[in-house]
Design a protein around this motif. Sequence first.
Motif, PDB file in Angstrom:
ATOM      1  N   HIS A 109     -17.718  32.495  15.702  1.00 22.35           N
ATOM      2  CA  HIS A 109     -18.913  32.848  14.924  1.00 22.35           C
ATOM      3  C   HIS A 109     -19.119  34.365  15.011  1.00 22.35           C
ATOM      4  O   HIS A 109     -20.088  34.851  15.611  1.00 22.35           O
ATOM      5  N   PRO A 110     -18.197  35.124  14.408  1.00 22.81           N
ATOM      6  CA  PRO A 110     -18.223  36.588  14.550  1.00 22.81           C
ATOM      7  C   PRO A 110     -19.392  37.274  13.850  1.00 22.81           C
ATOM      8  O   PRO A 110     -19.625  38.449  14.077  1.00 22.81           O
ATOM      9  N   GLN A 111     -20.115  36.530  13.013  1.00 30.50           N
ATOM     10  CA  GLN A 111     -21.259  37.101  12.306  1.00 30.50           C
ATOM     11  C   GLN A 111     -22.574  36.565  12.871  1.00 30.50           C
ATOM     12  O   GLN A 111     -23.541  36.358  12.139  1.00 30.50           O
ATOM     13  N   VAL A 170     -30.627  37.656  27.765  1.00 28.83           N
ATOM     14  CA  VAL A 170     -29.224  37.230  27.831  1.00 28.83           C
ATOM     15  C   VAL A 170     -28.732  37.030  26.397  1.00 28.83           C
ATOM     16  O   VAL A 170     -28.581  35.915  25.922  1.00 28.83           O
ATOM     17  N   MET A 171     -28.476  38.139  25.732  1.00 26.79           N
ATOM     18  CA  MET A 171     -28.132  38.149  24.305  1.00 26.79           C
ATOM     19  C   MET A 171     -26.688  38.619  24.113  1.00 26.79           C
ATOM     20  O   MET A 171     -26.315  39.698  24.536  1.00 26.79           O
ATOM     21  N   PHE A 172     -25.898  37.781  23.461  1.00 28.01           N
ATOM     22  CA  PHE A 172     -24.478  38.028  23.231  1.00 28.01           C
ATOM     23  C   PHE A 172     -24.296  38.544  21.801  1.00 28.01           C
ATOM     24  O   PHE A 172     -24.685  37.877  20.843  1.00 28.01           O
ATOM     25  N   ILE A 173     -23.693  39.738  21.647  1.00 26.22           N
ATOM     26  CA  ILE A 173     -23.611  40.374  20.330  1.00 26.22           C
ATOM     27  C   ILE A 173     -22.194  40.884  20.074  1.00 26.22           C
ATOM     28  O   ILE A 173     -21.696  41.727  20.830  1.00 26.22           O
ATOM     29  N   PRO A 174     -21.541  40.435  19.005  1.00 29.45           N
ATOM     30  CA  PRO A 174     -20.251  41.039  18.626  1.00 29.45           C
ATOM     31  C   PRO A 174     -20.446  42.516  18.276  1.00 29.45           C
ATOM     32  O   PRO A 174     -21.451  42.881  17.644  1.00 29.45           O
ATOM     33  N   LYS A 175     -19.514  43.349  18.670  1.00 29.41           N
ATOM     34  CA  LYS A 175     -19.616  44.797  18.423  1.00 29.41           C
ATOM     35  C   LYS A 175     -19.770  45.098  16.927  1.00 29.41           C
ATOM     36  O   LYS A 175     -20.448  46.056  16.534  1.00 29.41           O
ATOM     37  N   LYS A 176     -19.159  44.250  16.084  1.00 30.84           N
ATOM     38  CA  LYS A 176     -19.246  44.452  14.641  1.00 30.84           C
ATOM     39  C   LYS A 176     -20.686  44.391  14.139  1.00 30.84           C
ATOM     40  O   LYS A 176     -21.050  45.068  13.174  1.00 30.84           O
ATOM     41  N   ILE A 177     -21.493  43.571  14.793  1.00 30.39           N
ATOM     42  CA  ILE A 177     -22.896  43.457  14.377  1.00 30.39           C
ATOM     43  C   ILE A 177     -23.660  44.731  14.725  1.00 30.39           C
ATOM     44  O   ILE A 177     -24.504  45.199  13.945  1.00 30.39           O
ATOM     45  N   ILE A 178     -23.364  45.314  15.885  1.00 31.86           N
ATOM     46  CA  ILE A 178     -23.997  46.577  16.257  1.00 31.86           C
ATOM     47  C   ILE A 178     -23.693  47.637  15.197  1.00 31.86           C
ATOM     48  O   ILE A 178     -24.572  48.389  14.765  1.00 31.86           O
ATOM     49  N   ALA A 201     -31.156  41.245  11.835  1.00 30.25           N
ATOM     50  CA  ALA A 201     -29.874  40.573  11.618  1.00 30.25           C
ATOM     51  C   ALA A 201     -29.995  39.508  10.536  1.00 30.25           C
ATOM     52  O   ALA A 201     -29.135  39.409   9.641  1.00 30.25           O
ATOM     53  N   ARG A 202     -31.051  38.721  10.598  1.00 29.96           N
ATOM     54  CA  ARG A 202     -31.244  37.652   9.618  1.00 29.96           C
ATOM     55  C   ARG A 202     -31.439  38.214   8.214  1.00 29.96           C
ATOM     56  O   ARG A 202     -31.002  37.617   7.225  1.00 29.96           O
ATOM     57  N   LYS A 203     -32.072  39.369   8.113  1.00 30.86           N
ATOM     58  CA  LYS A 203     -32.341  39.971   6.798  1.00 30.86           C
ATOM     59  C   LYS A 203     -31.064  40.372   6.069  1.00 30.86           C
ATOM     60  O   LYS A 203     -31.051  40.444   4.831  1.00 30.86           O
ATOM     61  N   VAL A 204     -29.995  40.654   6.819  1.00 32.66           N
ATOM     62  CA  VAL A 204     -28.732  41.043   6.175  1.00 32.66           C
ATOM     63  C   VAL A 204     -27.734  39.883   6.157  1.00 32.66           C
ATOM     64  O   VAL A 204     -26.537  40.076   5.962  1.00 32.66           O
ATOM     65  N   GLY A 205     -28.241  38.670   6.363  1.00 32.56           N
ATOM     66  CA  GLY A 205     -27.401  37.486   6.219  1.00 32.56           C
ATOM     67  C   GLY A 205     -26.660  37.034   7.462  1.00 32.56           C
ATOM     68  O   GLY A 205     -25.823  36.120   7.384  1.00 32.56           O
ATOM     69  N   LEU A 206     -26.940  37.630   8.612  1.00 27.37           N
ATOM     70  CA  LEU A 206     -26.300  37.206   9.855  1.00 27.37           C
ATOM     71  C   LEU A 206     -27.044  36.014  10.453  1.00 27.37           C
ATOM     72  O   LEU A 206     -28.195  35.750  10.107  1.00 27.37           O
ATOM     73  N   LYS A 207     -26.399  35.327  11.372  1.00 31.88           N
ATOM     74  CA  LYS A 207     -26.996  34.136  11.979  1.00 31.88           C
ATOM     75  C   LYS A 207     -27.358  34.402  13.442  1.00 31.88           C
ATOM     76  O   LYS A 207     -26.833  35.315  14.073  1.00 31.88           O
TER      77      LYS A 207
END
Length: 268
Positions: A109-111, A170-178, A201-207
């Motif tokens: 779930h990279p996004q 405890v929030m896990f975030i792919p670097k691409k999202i940053i 994140a939700r505003k730009v379509g991420l989950k």
Amino acid sequence: MDLSIIIPSYNTKKLLKECLNSLKKNKGKLSIEIIVVDNGSTDSSVDYLKKTSKDEMIQIILLDQNWGFAGAVNKGIKEARGKFLLLLNSDTQIQKETLKKAIEFAQNHPQAIVGLQLVNFDGSIQPSVYHFPSLRRAIKEFWLGQKDSYQKYFPKTKKAIKVDAVTGAVMFIPKKIIKKIGLFDEKYFFYFEDLDYCRRARKVGLKVYYLPPAQVFHHHGAAGKAMPEITHQWLVESSKKYNGLVKYYLLTLIIWLGQKWRRLTGKK
């Protein structure tokens, strides 16, 4: 580098030591770096961190004052080299297989931003998931008694589930999202920065997901116990910034009147 773990710390030397030990013990075969950002601690945290700087896995950033959660986390993010980032409170302890499960889920779930499950030391589950606050939700919880409609909660499931927002503890975030939505907003000194980040994140379509199988023990609120008045002030100020003044005061009124009415009527 598989994972960069960013730990903001403020006057929590003993808990920080336990946190770091749990990471070393349970990192498995992952290549990780740990970035500890000290927010101007006045206990013996700095002396302890200077000693740990000999550990090649740990990078230390010593700040001359308290920059708040967002400010400290941002400084760590700028130094992070991992494909994935884990924001982790210093009053937590990672459990066996937790990092592996989080990485595996994030790879599929990279996004998505992923919140892991926070657990008390007696085994009970801590609320760590948010709804985006609304007047309707406040009425449902505080007037109609529909629990978990407004306040922080935990989904009663053992499987990953989509949610509005998860705690920054405890929030896990792919670097691409940053790279896509940027750093945390430092106008939030403490509280609401995680809600704001998930909303962006939700505003730009991420989950945003909550992942119960990946568990982390948590001494809830340890860093703020010694200064309850100022932490409450931070909460109020951040809520005003997040909601706007009109919505903040409407929410406060709905909650206050609802709690008072339910006490008078004996409703739980």
